[in-house]
Structures are given as C-alpha cells and as structure tokens.
Write a protein that holds these residues in place. Structure first.
Motif, PDB file in Angstrom:
ATOM      1  N   UNK A  41      36.851  39.871  25.782  1.00 40.75           N
ATOM      2  CA  UNK A  41      35.772  38.932  25.495  1.00 40.75           C
ATOM      3  C   UNK A  41      34.776  39.662  24.590  1.00 40.75           C
ATOM      4  N   UNK A  42      34.497  39.110  23.383  1.00 37.07           N
ATOM      5  CA  UNK A  42      33.588  39.813  22.483  1.00 37.07           C
ATOM      6  C   UNK A  42      32.180  39.930  23.075  1.00 37.07           C
ATOM      7  N   UNK A  43      31.587  41.117  22.928  1.00 33.95           N
ATOM      8  CA  UNK A  43      30.260  41.357  23.510  1.00 33.95           C
ATOM      9  C   UNK A  43      29.218  40.428  22.897  1.00 33.95           C
ATOM     10  N   UNK A  44      29.522  39.949  21.687  1.00 34.63           N
ATOM     11  CA  UNK A  44      28.552  39.109  20.982  1.00 34.63           C
ATOM     12  C   UNK A  44      28.212  37.819  21.725  1.00 34.63           C
ATOM     13  N   UNK A  45      29.141  37.343  22.584  1.00 32.40           N
ATOM     14  CA  UNK A  45      28.862  36.065  23.250  1.00 32.40           C
ATOM     15  C   UNK A  45      27.675  36.181  24.203  1.00 32.40           C
ATOM     16  N   UNK A  46      27.343  37.413  24.591  1.00 34.99           N
ATOM     17  CA  UNK A  46      26.237  37.575  25.526  1.00 34.99           C
ATOM     18  C   UNK A  46      24.888  37.754  24.832  1.00 34.99           C
ATOM     19  N   UNK A  47      24.954  37.944  23.523  1.00 35.96           N
ATOM     20  CA  UNK A  47      23.720  38.188  22.779  1.00 35.96           C
ATOM     21  C   UNK A  47      22.640  37.134  23.008  1.00 35.96           C
ATOM     22  N   UNK A  48      23.016  35.845  22.949  1.00 33.96           N
ATOM     23  CA  UNK A  48      21.961  34.834  23.123  1.00 33.96           C
ATOM     24  C   UNK A  48      21.157  35.023  24.417  1.00 33.96           C
ATOM     25  N   UNK A  49      21.750  35.673  25.401  1.00 37.13           N
ATOM     26  CA  UNK A  49      21.021  35.883  26.656  1.00 37.13           C
ATOM     27  C   UNK A  49      20.259  37.206  26.663  1.00 37.13           C
ATOM     28  N   UNK A  50      20.334  37.896  25.542  1.00 37.19           N
ATOM     29  CA  UNK A  50      19.641  39.181  25.461  1.00 37.19           C
ATOM     30  C   UNK A  50      20.308  40.250  26.322  1.00 37.19           C
ATOM     31  N   UNK A  51      21.623  40.093  26.525  1.00 37.28           N
ATOM     32  CA  UNK A  51      22.323  41.035  27.388  1.00 37.28           C
ATOM     33  C   UNK A  51      23.373  41.759  26.556  1.00 37.28           C
ATOM     34  N   UNK A  52      23.449  43.084  26.697  1.00 37.99           N
ATOM     35  CA  UNK A  52      24.595  43.742  26.068  1.00 37.99           C
ATOM     36  C   UNK A  52      25.360  44.490  27.154  1.00 37.99           C
ATOM     37  N   UNK A  53      26.606  44.083  27.363  1.00 39.75           N
ATOM     38  CA  UNK A  53      27.385  44.660  28.454  1.00 39.75           C
ATOM     39  C   UNK A  53      27.636  46.153  28.230  1.00 39.75           C
ATOM     40  N   UNK A  54      27.606  46.917  29.302  1.00 37.33           N
ATOM     41  CA  UNK A  54      27.818  48.360  29.200  1.00 37.33           C
ATOM     42  C   UNK A  54      29.301  48.705  29.241  1.00 37.33           C
ATOM     43  N   UNK A  55      30.132  47.749  29.614  1.00 37.87           N
ATOM     44  CA  UNK A  55      31.580  48.002  29.639  1.00 37.87           C
ATOM     45  C   UNK A  55      32.290  46.746  29.159  1.00 37.87           C
ATOM     46  N   UNK A  56      33.600  46.873  28.947  1.00 38.22           N
ATOM     47  CA  UNK A  56      34.332  45.739  28.368  1.00 38.22           C
ATOM     48  C   UNK A  56      34.661  44.688  29.430  1.00 38.22           C
ATOM     49  N   UNK A  57      34.749  43.445  28.961  1.00 43.42           N
ATOM     50  CA  UNK A  57      35.184  42.358  29.825  1.00 43.42           C
ATOM     51  C   UNK A  57      36.448  41.746  29.217  1.00 43.42           C
ATOM     52  N   UNK A  58      37.475  41.623  30.048  1.00 41.99           N
ATOM     53  CA  UNK A  58      38.705  40.985  29.607  1.00 41.99           C
ATOM     54  C   UNK A  58      38.956  39.735  30.440  1.00 41.99           C
ATOM     55  N   UNK A  59      39.704  38.802  29.863  1.00 38.65           N
ATOM     56  CA  UNK A  59      40.061  37.595  30.608  1.00 38.65           C
ATOM     57  C   UNK A  59      41.507  37.238  30.321  1.00 38.65           C
ATOM     58  N   UNK A  60      42.146  36.626  31.275  1.00 39.79           N
ATOM     59  CA  UNK A  60      43.502  36.127  31.053  1.00 39.79           C
ATOM     60  C   UNK A  60      43.763  34.918  31.939  1.00 39.79           C
ATOM     61  N   UNK A  61      44.754  34.144  31.541  1.00 35.75           N
ATOM     62  CA  UNK A  61      45.163  33.029  32.390  1.00 35.75           C
ATOM     63  C   UNK A  61      46.588  33.277  32.848  1.00 35.75           C
ATOM     64  N   UNK A  62      46.777  33.222  34.129  1.00 35.51           N
ATOM     65  CA  UNK A  62      48.075  33.543  34.690  1.00 35.51           C
ATOM     66  C   UNK A  62      49.052  32.378  34.516  1.00 35.51           C
ATOM     67  N   UNK A  63      50.158  32.644  33.830  1.00 31.58           N
ATOM     68  CA  UNK A  63      51.228  31.656  33.743  1.00 31.58           C
ATOM     69  C   UNK A  63      52.254  32.031  34.818  1.00 31.58           C
ATOM     70  N   UNK A  64      52.334  31.201  35.829  1.00 27.92           N
ATOM     71  CA  UNK A  64      53.124  31.555  37.020  1.00 27.92           C
ATOM     72  C   UNK A  64      54.591  31.778  36.686  1.00 27.92           C
ATOM     73  N   UNK A  65      55.150  30.819  35.947  1.00 27.43           N
ATOM     74  CA  UNK A  65      56.585  30.871  35.668  1.00 27.43           C
ATOM     75  C   UNK A  65      56.906  32.123  34.858  1.00 27.43           C
ATOM     76  N   UNK A  66      56.107  32.383  33.805  1.00 25.05           N
ATOM     77  CA  UNK A  66      56.360  33.539  32.943  1.00 25.05           C
ATOM     78  C   UNK A  66      56.232  34.844  33.741  1.00 25.05           C
ATOM     79  N   UNK A  67      55.287  34.864  34.683  1.00 22.32           N
ATOM     80  CA  UNK A  67      55.081  36.075  35.459  1.00 22.32           C
ATOM     81  C   UNK A  67      56.248  36.324  36.415  1.00 22.32           C
ATOM     82  N   UNK A  68      56.762  35.252  36.983  1.00 26.63           N
ATOM     83  CA  UNK A  68      57.973  35.390  37.827  1.00 26.63           C
ATOM     84  C   UNK A  68      59.139  35.921  36.994  1.00 26.63           C
ATOM     85  N   UNK A  69      59.308  35.327  35.813  1.00 22.97           N
ATOM     86  CA  UNK A  69      60.416  35.755  34.957  1.00 22.97           C
ATOM     87  C   UNK A  69      60.274  37.232  34.586  1.00 22.97           C
ATOM     88  N   UNK A  70      59.040  37.653  34.291  1.00 23.66           N
ATOM     89  CA  UNK A  70      58.794  39.077  33.988  1.00 23.66           C
ATOM     90  C   UNK A  70      59.220  39.953  35.153  1.00 23.66           C
TER      91      UNK A  70
END
Lengths: 372, 319
Positions: free
Chosen positions: A71-100
């Motif tokens: 998640x780009x740090x820039x999205x938090x700028x409007x709130x005057x917040x700069x994250x000190x570490x990275x934030x990642x996001x994902x959406x779990x695809x159940x079927x693909x994860x089973x296949x993996x």
C-alpha cells in the motif's frame, strides 16, 4: 498511546485473527489494525477474504489479488500520517490457495490426478471448514516466511463458529481416519493403484451405499483416497503447524460483532468456544454502536421552529431507541464474557470504506477516542 | 406526505405477479441483512392469506420461530399457528430421511448409515449434504394430502447467505453436469426442474441500504440467473431510512451544529437508501420494496407484523 488491549497486541503479536459472523465489519477492523501497526512501526500485512472494492481503492490499490501488494505510503498523507513501516494487503483466493498447497505437497506424478478429482474439488470448496482451513494455512505459510512483523487475517463468513476452530482437526481427521487406513491398506500392500471398494468383497454395506451414491462415485472416491495418501506426511505436518499456530502465544484473536441481538448471541457462543479451545481472545469489538444523543440536544431542539423541532425530536427519539438497544446488548455481552475487554466503535455516518473512516475506526480500537 | 410515503417503494414501471402466485419463495442476501425477518414476515402473510405455509431454515440457529414468539420447531416439521408450519432442516436428520426413502427400511438404514466407514465417506461425497437438505425442502414442496391437495401451498425458504446460497441452490445443476446417471442425478433432475420453473419458484433478495449488501445482492442475482437459472422476483431494501430533512431544514440548522449533524446523518442515510434502491433496480431489473427501519425496543412478533405490512404489494402484486 493506546489505552485498549489492542495496543500491546499490535506491538507484540505476530498474528491477529479477526473472527465473527458475516456483515459485522471484520474486514474493516482487520484493515484498520494492520494500518495502525504499520503507522506505529511494524511491517504489516492484511489478508482479507472478500473486501469492498472501495477498500482496495482507498488503500491505493486497483484491486486486491492473491499476491501481496504494498500500500503506497502516499495514501496516508491527507491525514498527516507517515507510516514508519510498510503496509501490505492481499485478497485470499481460496481455490487458488488450495491448488498451490496441493502443488507444493503432492508428488509430481499425482498432482494432476488430484487437482482434477471431483473429491478434491469438494474438499477444497464445499467441505465445511475447508475455507477456514486454507485461510489459516496461508497465514501459517506467510508466518513461516517471516516477511512481516504482523499478519492480520480477516476470516471467511462462517455459518458455524466451530467450522473455523475445528478446521485443522478436521483435515487431520480426514488424513488420519482409521476407516480410510483400513480401506487403503490392502491396496497399498498389494501395490495396486485403482483400488476398488469392491475389494471389500461386494459386502452388503458397499452395495447399499452404491445404491445411494452410485457405484462410480465410490470408485472415484477410492481413487482419490489413494492419491491423497501419497502426500499424507507433508499435509499432516502442515495441518499440525496450523493447529499449533492457533494456540501460539503470539497469535491473538479479535472477536468482532455488531450490537444487534442475534449477532451478539453468536458472539457470546463464539467466545465461549474459543475460551474452551484455549484461544487468546484479546478483545471483543462491538462495531457500529449507536451513541446516546446528549441530553442537552433535547433542550436545544426545543428552541427550534415547530416543524423542524418535530423532525429533529423524532430523529433524536429514534436514535435513543437504537442507543438503548445497543446499551442493553453490550451489558449482556459484558456479563456473558467476563474478563474479555469490550471495545466499542460507533456507527459512522456513511459506509466505512474510505481511509479516513478506517483511521477513525482505529482511534476507537486503540482508545484514542472513546464512546461516551 | 407520511414518512413512509417518502420511501422509494414500488416502482410502477414494473408489473409483477404477486408472490402468492408462486409456491416456493426463496429469501437470500448478505449475512446480517435481516433475511430471517423478511422470511418470517412473508411466511406469516402467506398463512394469513389462507395458504398452508411451511417456512424452512437450513441448519442454522433457528430464528424464525423465535421472531414469531413461538417455541423452536427443530428438525421435524412443527405447527406454529394456523396455516403456518416451520422446520429447521439439518443434515443428519435429512440424510436419514433420504436414506430411508432410498433404502425403504429403517433397519437397513441403520446397518448402512450407522456404519462408521460409511459415515466417513458420506462426509466427502461432493454436495451430498446440500443435496439432501435441498431434497427435504423439495420433498415438502411436492407433498400431497390424502385428498390430493398440496400439503403446503407455500414453502418459504430462508436460504443461507449469498455465497452459501449459490452453492446450495446450484447443487442439482452441478450434480447433473458432473455425475454419471444414478440415484443422485435422478433426484437432482427433479429438483432442478422445480427450481428453474418461474411458475413455481421466486427469489426475493434482501439488502440493506449500504454498499456491500447491495453489491452482494447484485452478485447473487447474476449467479442465480446464470448458474442456477432462478429468476429474481423482487428485492427488499430492509432498514431503509425515509427522507425527512429538506436542504432548507439542514441550512436552517446551521446555528445548531450538533443538531445539524444529527439531521445530516439522517439525511445521508435516507440518501443512501435512494441510491441503493436505484442500483438494485437497475441491476436486478426487478421491483425493489423498501422496509423502513423500525424503532422498537425489542424486535418480536409485533415488529414482524409491521414488516409484513410493508411487504403487502410484494405479496399480492397489487400496488
């Protein structure tokens, strides 16, 4: 500084699992927790199941996929917040994860057979608890990779609380079941592939069962069992890992509910089951609570012109009914779950999917703001 | 204008037959939108119309009997009141009934189904559980009285939430596509034919005036249409806020910021309801019926009756 139980958890836990009935705001809570942890300096990943498209958008991502995206740090700028570490996001695809998973643990020559088998399809999609299991298995895998200091899991909508808690046991049960061993042993000894259930001697039970499901179905099932047995060890080891992760001291659960009576009943039941299973329930988050309108508002409303006064008073009355309903529900929840902190998040004006709303949710989760 | 009058209720551009013309009413939508309340209200209305009505919940913590302030029905059909019966369809009991039907004798069933090995297998037979659950509901739909009339004129199914509803209702279709002909496919064929018959079956999708529940209703509609071939009869927009404050009201409240916030929040929720109604109508091509949020201290039978009042045009088809 946080004043709720979630502050220390965000600082020290490695895995947080948000559980609760469908439609109570688990995804929002999960995303908020990961966001706050990143802001405060721990690299975090939120693993969601079926997020609103606007959630992905508000995180600055076009869409969430089965792979982790930063998640780009820039999205938090409007709130005057700069994250000190990275934030990642994902959406779990159940079927693909089973296949993996199958690709990872099955011997190469068996892979295709398993992936194409109808029983595998059923195991990976329809078996109660399989979605819950694969979500946990993914977290176990991510945790083992150790790329993030904190992983927050948003769990699938569960019809029955036990499906989630019981999932690794069911998978182990599936692999270890004595009935299956008994069935498979003669074939394994004989080194035969294509074991036939009718090796049982066309017993009465088998014939009756075939009448019920059809004979081909039984044949296919026995083929599947045989293929599965080739990867039992790898599978079992992982399932044991998943079970251990559920009970790990650095794994915590956040039980999310809304204040409506039927959701509260489910939360109370879920809470009891989790306690029985020695799981660490860090907090009960009651989401979308209606705050009681301040008494001064009534006095103020009395000074309005008659038409407007009626409308405003009607609205205040309605809000009071809703707030009192919520208060009663929360009191009941407190009685039923002694020792577990309860955190209330108010209902915000509009849908909570933009970042400001996530940020505001976080202020309540961590006690910067408190519902009066 | 009364507050209810301001809610976007029936759009007259759609002419629809009432639900009373159908026999199987399937109620679904996202978790937490009030499916059971709507199912309870619809079932009560059907019973009031003199139809013998069975309301089915599927393997859940029974809610409908409680909403109607009656004792729980359990896994066997139980009479709640005049013309109204309820059942909580559960896998173990449904499997047993189906097993006995196929094998004809209870002792046979016991020998076969209470065998540990068999129980183990049955858990993994794809979709068998859904098939027997749906099978029991379809059985009641076709059940007849000794005099030849339907035992139940109306069957109301409080279906599982979106994702589970799709897999639940598409089981006959999936089985027909994947299984070699046999006993399971024979059952599946019968069920499929009833489900896809628009003269028999009507789906009512429930949503709240919020983004996710509306999106789920739209997805559910598409999946039912394409995968199961069940037509959406109507949508219910539950817990809607009627419009109350005009822009003039909001401006006039400028001197009272707290009150203005209260009014604005109400105004926003009402605006969301209009937006949600429009989105549903556009995507579902079906009428949308709004049920206002009720402000009652305890949601019981009285509240269900109020909801029922708002669903009148959906049930009768008269606007």
């Amino acid at each position: 500084m946080s004043t709720t139980a979630l502050g220390p958890a965000l600082a020290s836990k490695r895995v947080l699992i948000c559980v609760g009935s469908g439609g109570v705001g688990k995804t929002t809570v999960a995303a908020t927790l990961a966001l706050r942890a990143a802001v405060e300096g721990r690299s975090s990943l939120v693993c969601t199941i079926d997020p609103a498209k606007r959630l992905a958008n508000s995180l600055g991502l076009k869409a969430l996929g089965n792979a982790e995206a930063e998640v780009p740090a820039s999205v938090l700028e409007p709130m005057g917040v700069s994250p000190k570490a990275s934030l990642h996001a994902m959406m779990l695809d159940m079927k693909a994860t089973w296949d993996d998973l199958i690709t990872r643990v099955a011997p190469p020559e068996q892979r295709e057979r398993i992936l194409a088998n109808r029983f595998y399809q059923s195991l990976s999609t329809a078996l109660a608890g399989s979605q819950e299991y694969i979500a946990m298995e993914k977290v176990w895998e991510l945790r083992r990779r150790d790329d993030y200091e904190l992983i927050v899991l948003d769990t699938p909508p569960t019809a029955h609380a036990m499906d989630f808690l019981d999932a690794p046991n069911r998978v182990l049960d599936f692999l270890d079941n004595e009935a299956a061993k008994w069935l498979l042993t003669p074939a394994l000894k004989a080194g035969k592939v294509g074991l036939s259930l009718f090796n049982l001697g066309g017993s009465y039970v088998t014939r009756a069962l075939a009448k019920f499901t059809g004979a081909e179905m039984l044949q296919e099932l026995s083929n599947f069992m045989l293929a599965m047995s080739s990867m039992n060890e790898g599978f079992r080891e992982r399932a044991r890992g998943v079970r251990a992760l559920l009970e790990d001291a650095r794994t915590g659960f956040v039980l999310v509910t809304s204040p409506s009576p039927e959701r509260l009943d489910e939360a109370i039941q879920f809470h009891a089951l989790m306690k029985q299973n020695r799981m660490d329930v860090l907090a009960l988050v009651v989401n979308r609570v209606h705050p009681l309108p301040a008494p001064s508002l009534w006095d103020e409303a009395a000074t309005l012109a008659p038409g407007r006064r009626t409308k405003v008073e009607e609205t205040l009355r309605e809000l009071r009914v809703l707030a009192e309903q919520d208060l009663r529900g929360i009191a009941q929840l407190k009685d039923a779950c002694p020792g577990t902190p309860i955190i209330q998040v108010p209902r915000f004006g509009l849908d909570v999917h933009d970042l400001t709303a996530l940020w505001n949710t976080g202020r309540y989760l961590l006690g910067d703001d408190v519902l009066a | 204008m009364t507050p209810e009058g301001a809610i976007p209720t029936v759009r007259r551009s759609f002419f629809m037959a009432g639900l009373l013309d159908k026999r199987l009413w399937i109620v679904s939508g996202k978790g937490g939108v009030g499916k059971s309340t709507i199912a309870a209200a619809l079932a009560l209305r059907s019973a009031r119309a003199g139809r013998r009505t069975l309301v089915c919940e599927v393997n859940t913590q029974e809610r409908i009997s409680g909403l109607l302030e009656r004792p729980p029905a359990g896994p066997d059909v139980k009479r709640l009141e005049e013309n109204l019966w309820a059942v909580d369809v559960r896998p173990q009991e449904a499997m047993r009934e189906y097993g006995i039907m196929v094998l004809r004798f209870e002792t046979l069933y016991k020998t076969v189904f209470e065998n540990r090995l068999v129980r183990y297998f049955l858990r993994f037979v794809p979709s068998l559980q859904e098939l027997v659950l749906l099978g029991k509901i379809m059985f009641h739909l076709q059940e007849k009285l000794p005099d030849g009339r339907w035992r139940y004129d109306t069957v109301v199914l409080d279906a599982p939430a979106t994702g589970h509803a799709i897999s639940f209702l598409s089981v006959p279709q999936v089985l027909l596509q994947t299984l070699p002909p046999g006993p399971m496919t024979r059952e599946a064929l019968k069920m499929r034919d009833l489900l896809v018959d628009p003269a028999v079956t009507a789906a009512v999708l429930v949503a709240l005036p919020e983004e996710m529940p509306v999106n789920e209703a739209v997805e559910l509609h598409a999946a039912l249409k394409d995968k199961v071939r069940i037509r959406t009869h109507a949508a219910v927009l539950n817990q809607s806020f009627p419009e109350r404050f005009t822009d003039g009201d909001l401006e006039a409240l400028a001197g009272h910021p707290e009150l203005q916030r209260v009014a604005q929040a109400h105004h926003d929720r009402a605006a969301l309801a209009v937006l949600a109604g429009t989105k549903l109508e556009r995507n579902l091509h079906a009428p949308v019926y709004a049920v206002p949020r009720l402000f009652v201290p305890r949601f019981g039978r009285d509240a269900v009756e109020q909801v029922m009042g708002h669903l009148e045009p959906l049930v009768t088809g008269e606007t």
